[in-house]
Design an enzyme around this catalytic site. Structure first.
Site, PDB file in Angstrom:
ATOM      1  N   SER A 189       1.030  -1.214  -0.065  1.00  0.00           N
ATOM      2  CA  SER A 189      -0.080   0.477   0.106  1.00  0.00           C
ATOM      3  C   SER A 189       1.488   1.160   0.137  1.00  0.00           C
ATOM      4  CB  SER A 189      -0.995   0.306   1.247  1.00  0.00           C
ATOM      5  OG  SER A 189      -1.405   1.670   1.498  1.00  0.00           O
ATOM      6  N   ASP A 195      -5.453  -0.164  -9.222  1.00  0.00           N
ATOM      7  CA  ASP A 195      -6.676   0.472  -9.742  1.00  0.00           C
ATOM      8  C   ASP A 195      -7.223   0.112 -10.655  1.00  0.00           C
ATOM      9  OD1 ASP A 195      -5.808   2.147  -6.687  1.00  0.00           O
ATOM     10  OD2 ASP A 195      -5.789   3.527  -7.779  1.00  0.00           O
ATOM     11  N   LYS A 230     -11.004  -1.147  -1.592  1.00  0.00           N
ATOM     12  CA  LYS A 230     -11.594  -0.527  -2.283  1.00  0.00           C
ATOM     13  C   LYS A 230     -12.877   0.788  -1.697  1.00  0.00           C
ATOM     14  CE  LYS A 230      -7.725  -0.905  -3.270  1.00  0.00           C
ATOM     15  NZ  LYS A 230      -6.292   0.536  -3.152  1.00  0.00           N
TER      16      LYS A 230
HETATM   17  C1  S3P Z   1      -2.967   5.197  -3.376  1.00  0.00           C
HETATM   18  C2  S3P Z   1      -2.738   4.086  -3.342  1.00  0.00           C
HETATM   19  C3  S3P Z   1      -3.285   3.078  -3.475  1.00  0.00           C
HETATM   20  C4  S3P Z   1      -4.643   3.367  -4.654  1.00  0.00           C
HETATM   21  C5  S3P Z   1      -4.840   4.340  -3.920  1.00  0.00           C
HETATM   22  C6  S3P Z   1      -4.569   5.205  -4.711  1.00  0.00           C
HETATM   23  C7  S3P Z   1      -2.012   6.326  -3.634  1.00  0.00           C
HETATM   24  O1  S3P Z   1      -4.273   2.531  -2.593  1.00  0.00           O
HETATM   25  O2  S3P Z   1      -5.559   2.422  -5.040  1.00  0.00           O
HETATM   26  O3  S3P Z   1      -6.516   4.840  -5.685  1.00  0.00           O
HETATM   27  O4  S3P Z   1      -2.227   7.774  -4.842  1.00  0.00           O
HETATM   28  O5  S3P Z   1      -1.097   6.313  -2.708  1.00  0.00           O
HETATM   29  P1  S3P Z   1      -3.666   1.627  -1.637  1.00  0.00           P
HETATM   30  O6  S3P Z   1      -2.769   2.308  -1.102  1.00  0.00           O
HETATM   31  O7  S3P Z   1      -4.378   1.410  -0.358  1.00  0.00           O
HETATM   32  O8  S3P Z   1      -2.723   0.216  -2.515  1.00  0.00           O
END
Ligand code: S3P
Length: 432
Positions: free
Chosen positions: A168, A316, A343
């Protein structure tokens, strides 16, 4: 409730520009707000998510001007210049907004509360509150580690060395932002590297940071110096058009100046394995990020086993990959994506149910799906208020035998304002 009807149409032709990157826009506002001096942001995403982040900082006394659409001038308050917000900070639908803000606010000398909409209020926050509290923060959440987050002032944070149990970028970034205020070193080590926008942007703002894929290290007590940020077009918004133009015969579409940071372009690799004809033309750098024009020609797709190592780089893009798989020849197997269930919606369930309603054979598994390619019938699907599912179903409508009604599409404005107009201009037939 906003419903759309997406009807068979195409081919997709021409040159289009999709809006600015959501991840970069959030971070640009946040870092500029606590920098010293005035930062100019161009290409800022005028989405509800990123505007909510900008509002959070005006609520904390930061002056932010919007001289034109997609531009912001941020008069930074400095690392210790934020003021206590009078009310709760509303992050809307934005997981990135809430999780990164939790990191930045953990080290402030005032209390704050972060709230969100119904979808965000169901999403897990322990993944950030756990490590932040281990750094000395005092963040309380509601039952089950869900929002709202009550962030209490602390007498100080200390650095941490942490390996997030889930891949993440939000968790990594929250910890790094808290690390500004921490004594000593903060190190995040990842099993699978995630997007590195926070790290890259910290360098642009002059904060010393060492990073390589899967590892970032900084120490507290430095300063951020205002800078200018050019936000590239969002690969995740381009993704709907990459798949649509691949699938509709006769299509030839160019997407201009799209961010192609390798931590974001897993879908390109997956689509190429499926037989897509997409080339990167005029590669260049914009604001320190690699960009290129993406030129897509129609090409029939075939089913694949999605390589598990691509998952973090396309996290995503699974809703639209489901649509690509449903239109491909043969079977596509997706695994290792249990994260999709937390999500903006349970994306495995929402996409499986929607594609089944359109006549596609989909078997849901706990951490993925098995999809048999076929032809979409007409029908009605529910996006469950998830922007990316709504836009993915719009692509399904483009390829269906007759019209597809898509329920609950208003949240497309969180990440892609103007999607319907841009899509219709390129050859879609969406009635909104
Ligand atoms: C993001 C990280 C991702 C992604 C989100 C945007 C970011 O989430 O799914 O749309 O800007 O750091 P996760 O960190 O929960 O995977």
């Amino acid at each position: 409730m906003t419903d759309w009807i997406s009807s068979p149409a195409g081919p997709l032709r021409g040159e289009i520009s999709v809006p600015g990157d959501k991840s970069i826009s959030h971070r640009a506002i946040m870092l500029a707000a606590v920098a010293e001096g005035t930062s100019h942001i161009s290409g800022f995403l005028e989405g509800e998510d990123t505007r909510a982040t900008a509002r959070a900082f005006t609520d904390m006394g930061v002056r932010i001007e919007a001289p034109r659409a997609s531009e912001r001038i941020v008069h930074g308050a400095g690392l210790h210049g934020l003021q206590a917000p009078i009310q709760s900070i509303d992050c809307g639908n934005a997981g990135t907004g809430m999780r990164l803000l939790a990191g930045l606010l953990a080290g402030q000398s005032f209390d704050s509360t972060l709230i969100g909409d119904d979808s965000l209020s169901r999403r897990p926050m322990f993944r950030v509150t756990g490590p932040l509290n281990a750094m000395g923060a005092r963040i309380e959440s509601a039952e089950g580690g869900r929002p709202p987050l009550h962030i209490r002032r602390t007498s100080g944070l200390w650095g941490i060395r942490y390996t997030p149990p889930v891949a993440s970028a939000q968790v990594k970034s929250a910890i790094l932002l808290a690390g500004f205020y921490a004594e000593g070193e903060t190190i995040v080590e990842e099993v699978y590297p995630t997007r590195d926008y926070t790290e890259r942007m910290l360098t642009a703002f002059g904060w010393p940071i060492e990073f390589t894929p899967g590892r970032a290290r900084l120490s507290g007590g430095h300063r951020l110096r205002a800078t200018d940020i050019d936000v590239p077009a969002d690969f995740s918004s381009a993704a709907f058009f990459l798949v649509a133009a691949s699938l509709v015969p006769g299509s030839e579409l160019t997407l201009q100046a799209v961010g192609i940071n390798p931590r974001r372009t897993g879908l390109l690799s997956a689509l190429r394995l499926m037989g897509a004809d997409i080339c990167e033309s005029n590669p260049r750098s914009l604001g320190g990020e690699p960009v290129a024009d993406l030129v897509v020609h129609h090409a029939p797709l075939r089913g694949i086993d999605v390589p598990i190592e691509l998952v973090p780089d396309m996290i995503d893009e699974f809703p639209i990959l489901f649509v690509a798989a449903a239109s491909a020849r043969g079977t596509t197997r997706i695994r290792g994506v249990a994260e999709l269930r937390v999500k903006e919606s349970d994306r495995i369930a929402v996409m499986a149910k929607g594609l089944q309603a359109l006549g596609i054979a989909v078997e849901e598994t706990p951490d993925g799906a098995i999809i048999e390619g076929g032809k979409f019938t007409s029908g009605e699907v529910d996006s469950a208020g998830d922007h990316r599912c709504a836009m993915s179903f719009a692509v399904a409508g483009l390829l269906a035998r007759a019209e597809v009604r898509i329920r609950d599409c208003a949240n497309v404005a969180t990440s892609f304002p103007g999607f319907v107009e841009l899509a219709n201009g390129a050859g879609f037939a969406i009635a909104a």
